[in-house]
Design an enzyme around this catalytic site. Structure first.
Site, PDB file in Angstrom:
ATOM      1  N   HIS A  38      -9.915   1.635   0.683  1.00 28.96           N
ATOM      2  CA  HIS A  38      -9.700   0.520   1.608  1.00 28.96           C
ATOM      3  C   HIS A  38     -10.690   0.553   2.782  1.00 28.96           C
ATOM      4  O   HIS A  38     -10.289   0.387   3.934  1.00 28.96           O
ATOM      5  CB  HIS A  38      -8.257   0.558   2.124  1.00 28.96           C
ATOM      6  CG  HIS A  38      -7.728  -0.758   2.599  1.00 28.96           C
ATOM      7  ND1 HIS A  38      -8.232  -1.421   3.698  1.00 28.96           N
ATOM      8  CD2 HIS A  38      -6.716  -1.531   2.131  1.00 28.96           C
ATOM      9  CE1 HIS A  38      -7.551  -2.541   3.891  1.00 28.96           C
ATOM     10  NE2 HIS A  38      -6.625  -2.627   2.941  1.00 28.96           N
TER      11      HIS A  38
ATOM     12  N   HIS B 140       0.810  -1.226   0.000  1.00 28.44           N
ATOM     13  CA  HIS B 140       0.000   0.000   0.000  1.00 28.44           C
ATOM     14  C   HIS B 140       0.840   1.272   0.000  1.00 28.44           C
ATOM     15  O   HIS B 140       0.540   2.250   0.694  1.00 28.44           O
ATOM     16  CB  HIS B 140      -0.956   0.000   1.189  1.00 28.44           C
ATOM     17  CG  HIS B 140      -2.001  -1.063   1.143  1.00 28.44           C
ATOM     18  ND1 HIS B 140      -2.525  -1.535  -0.036  1.00 28.44           N
ATOM     19  CD2 HIS B 140      -2.628  -1.761   2.144  1.00 28.44           C
ATOM     20  CE1 HIS B 140      -3.433  -2.483   0.228  1.00 28.44           C
ATOM     21  NE2 HIS B 140      -3.503  -2.632   1.525  1.00 28.44           N
TER      22      HIS B 140
ATOM     23  N   GLU C 118     -11.747  -4.147  -2.515  1.00 26.21           N
ATOM     24  CA  GLU C 118     -10.992  -3.038  -3.086  1.00 26.21           C
ATOM     25  C   GLU C 118     -10.835  -3.229  -4.590  1.00 26.21           C
ATOM     26  O   GLU C 118     -10.057  -4.067  -5.027  1.00 26.21           O
ATOM     27  CB  GLU C 118      -9.618  -2.962  -2.438  1.00 26.21           C
ATOM     28  CG  GLU C 118      -9.625  -2.932  -0.917  1.00 26.21           C
ATOM     29  CD  GLU C 118      -8.346  -3.515  -0.341  1.00 26.21           C
ATOM     30  OE1 GLU C 118      -7.269  -2.924  -0.592  1.00 26.21           O
ATOM     31  OE2 GLU C 118      -8.409  -4.561   0.333  1.00 26.21           O
TER      32      GLU C 118
END
Length: 288
Positions: A119, A43, A252
């Site tokens: 997210h 991420h 996601e």
């Protein structure tokens, strides 16, 4: 921003999900990133977009479609990524019980990978209702990307048929999760067969059988990461609630994980002059 929340409600980037060995090569240059997850990049690195304070403004006060916009400048070499980019995320309440999230990015100079994701964690029974294992999920994907022990895709795009990853028909999350080591945290390659008038395709339908609440997700992205909240460990939430394993799940929409190192995956490289545009629409309903 201090990293104690497991990405609750965050926009993650510059590249969502995992990049193997925290490196990739683009136009003959190897870029070394921040290895914040077993020497892989997760991420965006140690200071991803979830750890940065964005600028914000009201984009529309129209009562039929109010929206708020968040803006971010991400500089060249930030967490190791090349190029200066501008990112805008717009949240809009539109239609009847719809939440639209639109993520736009452009690069000022260098080519760079961009793969943003929203997210949020979902529990349609309510945030303090316990596990989501009795929720049913339908994922319109005939294939998924298998992963290694560190959740890095192997490069294979495998059929879901006769596996615990077959959600082409609604299945309860808990019905086969014990067959998946560690639980679900996998990317699904969307079939893109059912489209709406905007060209978005139906990706997921999530339902809670107790409350009868339902959420559909429509998107223009090639994949969706289904994460069953396997690593939530006593996170203190709102109203004094304490969230434990499987207290929420993530869906996601995204480009494929580690696509920068897998030439057979859809590209996540943003060229100078091009615009990254990622749309996801959440449609909520109930049979009550």
């Amino acid at each position: 921003m201090d990293g104690t929340s497991p990405y609750f409600g965050a926009i993650v980037g510059r590249v969502a999900n995992r990049i193997k060995d925290a490196r990739f090569t683009l136009n003959g240059t190897t870029y070394f990133l921040m290895g914040n997850d077993h020497n892989n990049t997760l991420h965006g690195g140690f200071i991803g977009y979830n750890n940065i304070l964005w600028r914000s403004r009201v984009a529309s006060k129209d009562p039929s479609s109010p929206s708020v916009e968040f803006l971010l400048y991400s500089y060249n070499t930030e967490q190791g990524f090349p190029g200066d980019i501008d990112v805008t995320v717009t949240y809009t309440l539109s239609g009847e019980n719809e939440l639209r999230v639109e993520l736009i990015a452009s690069t000022r100079n260098k080519m760079t990978p961009v793969n943003l994701a929203h997210h949020s964690y979902w529990n349609l029974a309510g945030h303090n209702s316990g596990s989501i294992l009795n929720h049913t999920v339908k994922i319109l994907a005939s294939h998924y990307t298998p992963v290694d022990a560190l959740l890095i895709p192997t490069g294979e795009i495998a059929p879901v048929a006769e596996t615990p990853f077959d959600f082409l028909e609604p299945m309860s999350i808990g019905s086969r999760i014990e067959s998946v080591p560690g639980g679900y945290d996998h990317n699904f390659a969307l079939d893109k067969t059912v489209r709406d008038d905007e060209g978005l395709y139906h990706a997921v339908t999530l339902e809670d059988p107790v409350s009868t609440r339902k959420m559909e997700i429509w998107t223009n992205q090639p994949g969706v990461q289904f994460y069953s909240g396997n690593q939530i460990v006593r996170i203190e939430g709102k109203g004094g609630a304490v969230y434990s394993k499987h207290a929420g799940l993530c869906l996601e929409t995204q480009g494929f994980p580690n696509a920068v190192n897998q030439p057979n995956f859809p590209s996540v490289i943003l060229n100078s002059g091009d615009v990254y545009n990622h749309v996801m629409v959440h449609k909520f309903s109930s049979s009550l």
